[in-house]
Design a protein around this motif. Structure first.
Motif, mmCIF file in Angstrom:
data_model
loop_
_atom_site.group_PDB
_atom_site.id
_atom_site.type_symbol
_atom_site.label_atom_id
_atom_site.label_comp_id
_atom_site.label_asym_id
_atom_site.label_seq_id
_atom_site.Cartn_x
_atom_site.Cartn_y
_atom_site.Cartn_z
ATOM 1 N N LEU A 1 4.017 3.061 -11.580
ATOM 2 C CA LEU A 1 2.640 2.887 -11.018
ATOM 3 C C LEU A 1 2.156 1.750 -11.482
ATOM 4 C CD1 LEU A 1 0.633 3.987 -9.188
ATOM 5 C CD2 LEU A 1 -0.283 5.502 -11.150
ATOM 6 N N LEU A 2 2.322 1.322 -12.861
ATOM 7 C CA LEU A 2 1.882 0.262 -13.521
ATOM 8 C C LEU A 2 2.265 -0.992 -12.711
ATOM 9 C CD1 LEU A 2 0.203 -1.293 -15.632
ATOM 10 C CD2 LEU A 2 2.344 -0.995 -16.956
ATOM 11 N N LEU A 3 3.790 -1.150 -12.276
ATOM 12 C CA LEU A 3 4.157 -2.512 -11.867
ATOM 13 C C LEU A 3 3.357 -2.567 -10.487
ATOM 14 C CD1 LEU A 3 6.349 -4.361 -10.950
ATOM 15 C CD2 LEU A 3 7.734 -2.257 -9.797
ATOM 16 N N GLN A 4 2.775 -1.490 -9.718
ATOM 17 C CA GLN A 4 2.181 -1.746 -8.608
ATOM 18 C C GLN A 4 0.684 -2.566 -8.734
ATOM 19 O OE1 GLN A 4 3.350 -1.352 -5.413
ATOM 20 N NE2 GLN A 4 5.272 -0.864 -6.608
ATOM 21 N N VAL A 5 0.253 -2.127 -9.781
ATOM 22 C CA VAL A 5 -0.854 -2.800 -10.374
ATOM 23 C C VAL A 5 -0.884 -4.667 -10.853
ATOM 24 C CG1 VAL A 5 -2.823 -2.853 -12.125
ATOM 25 C CG2 VAL A 5 -2.165 -0.881 -11.327
ATOM 26 N N ILE A 6 0.332 -4.513 -11.465
ATOM 27 C CA ILE A 6 0.844 -5.922 -11.964
ATOM 28 C C ILE A 6 0.924 -6.700 -10.679
ATOM 29 C CG2 ILE A 6 2.415 -7.222 -13.252
ATOM 30 C CD1 ILE A 6 0.550 -5.561 -14.858
ATOM 31 N N LEU A 7 1.793 -6.230 -9.911
ATOM 32 C CA LEU A 7 2.017 -6.817 -8.701
ATOM 33 C C LEU A 7 0.726 -7.453 -7.700
ATOM 34 C CD1 LEU A 7 5.327 -5.001 -7.090
ATOM 35 C CD2 LEU A 7 5.122 -7.614 -7.069
ATOM 36 N N GLN A 8 -0.091 -6.479 -7.521
ATOM 37 C CA GLN A 8 -1.386 -6.757 -6.787
ATOM 38 C C GLN A 8 -2.027 -7.655 -7.570
ATOM 39 O OE1 GLN A 8 -2.698 -5.636 -3.895
ATOM 40 N NE2 GLN A 8 -1.088 -3.973 -3.683
ATOM 41 N N ILE B 1 0.867 -1.092 -0.040
ATOM 42 C CA ILE B 1 0.013 0.013 -0.102
ATOM 43 C C ILE B 1 0.783 1.377 0.068
ATOM 44 C CG2 ILE B 1 -1.521 1.165 1.407
ATOM 45 C CD1 ILE B 1 -2.801 -1.166 2.225
ATOM 46 N N PRO B 2 1.996 1.338 1.062
ATOM 47 C CA PRO B 2 2.725 2.457 0.875
ATOM 48 C C PRO B 2 3.338 2.886 -0.488
ATOM 49 C CG PRO B 2 3.287 1.386 2.638
ATOM 50 C CD PRO B 2 2.342 0.425 1.849
ATOM 51 N N TYR B 3 3.614 1.746 -1.083
ATOM 52 C CA TYR B 3 4.358 1.976 -2.666
ATOM 53 C C TYR B 3 3.415 2.546 -3.625
ATOM 54 C CZ TYR B 3 7.957 -0.634 -0.179
ATOM 55 O OH TYR B 3 8.914 -1.050 0.598
#
Length: 275
Positions: free
Chosen positions: A74-81, A45-47
């Motif tokens: 930012l896209l990386l965070q979507v892919i990680l989730q 979440i913080p990232y």
């Protein structure tokens, strides 16, 4: 579709698929990255917040290369989730993309359907009605004010949420008659905060600090000021002044006395204000 358009689509899909595969490899129990493997939706979440703010900052600065880089982060965070959710059998990137595509089509009948709109008011009205139907609500019924405000508290950074809540509440009658009433309330909350600091526990102190900040947001609203932009400007000015101090210091700032730091601070303010 032309050959060039077809090639562009293939390249785009290939690039997204490569990112998906890279993230899957990082999360693989067999040779993956220990840091990535240790992450959970909650720990990330913080990232998400950090990358979103860095993206906004890049857009505001207007450097396309930096915007591209930050959008990638930012896209990386979507892919990680999506990867973690897929591992748990909840959903995948496919469901994410399909759901948002269907939502956009559903909420834009004036583009993808035969609905006609004559003004932005019509557009907004249709949008709200469609959202109400999606949530199983009566589109002809006005939702309670508390439900509207809770959405802002959930989805926006605290300062932005405070301003939204303040504006919506004022529009419904939760308003002072004059600015003097706002200042009186601010003084009342300031006194209560001081009292809490002197005699109460941390939880009460935190609550009184929140009340004080919310009242100050109301002051900003009365004067048509943006508290988020104001604080962001202050943060930047502090950093710039600190950079100026470091540029003239002959030793680490931690080795200066408080009086010497104050002198450097005032000199930095004068220097930057004259630029």
């Amino acid at each position: 579709m032309t050959n060039s358009e077809d090639l562009s689509t293939q390249e785009r899909l290939k690039a997204v698929q490569q990112l998906v595969e890279v993230v899957a490899r990082l999360r693989s129990p067999n040779g993956g990255c220990p840091w990535d493997l240790a992450q959970t939706p909650e720990s990330l979440i913080p990232y998400i917040i950090e990358e979103a703010y860095e993206t906004v900052d890049a857009i505001q600065n207007g450097n396309p290369e930096t915007v591209c880089e930050e959008l990638g982060d930012l896209l990386l965070q979507v892919i990680l989730q999506a990867q973690i959710a897929s591992e748990r059998g909840h959903f995948s990137l496919t469901e994410i993309a399909r759901n948002i595509s269907e939502k956009l089509i559903r909420r834009h009948p004036h583009v993808f359907g035969n609905v006609e709109v004559e003004s932005m008011d019509d557009l907004h009205r249709n949008w709200e009605q469609i959202k109400a139907v999606e949530k199983g609500e009566d589109p002809n019924m006005t939702p309670p004010l508390s439900r509207k405000l809770s959405r802002y508290a959930r989805s926006l950074p605290p300062l932005m949420a405070g301003m939204k809540i303040s504006r919506k509440a004022a529009a419904e009658g939760f308003e002072w008659e004059t600015i003097d009433g706002v200042w009186d309330k601010f003084q009342e909350e300031l006194d209560e905060f001081k009292e809490a600091l002197a005699h109460s526990d941390k939880e009460h102190q935190q609550a009184e600090l929140g009340d004080l900040l919310f009242t100050l947001i109301n002051v900003a609203r009365w004067y048509d000021l943006d508290p988020s932009a104001a604080l962001q400007g202050t943060n930047q000015r502090f950093i710039h002044r600190l950079q100026q101090m470091e540029s003239v210091a002959d030793r680490p700032l931690s080795e200066y006395t408080l009086g010497e730091l104050e002198q450097l601070w005032q000199e930095a303010k004068r220097k930057l204000s004259s630029c």
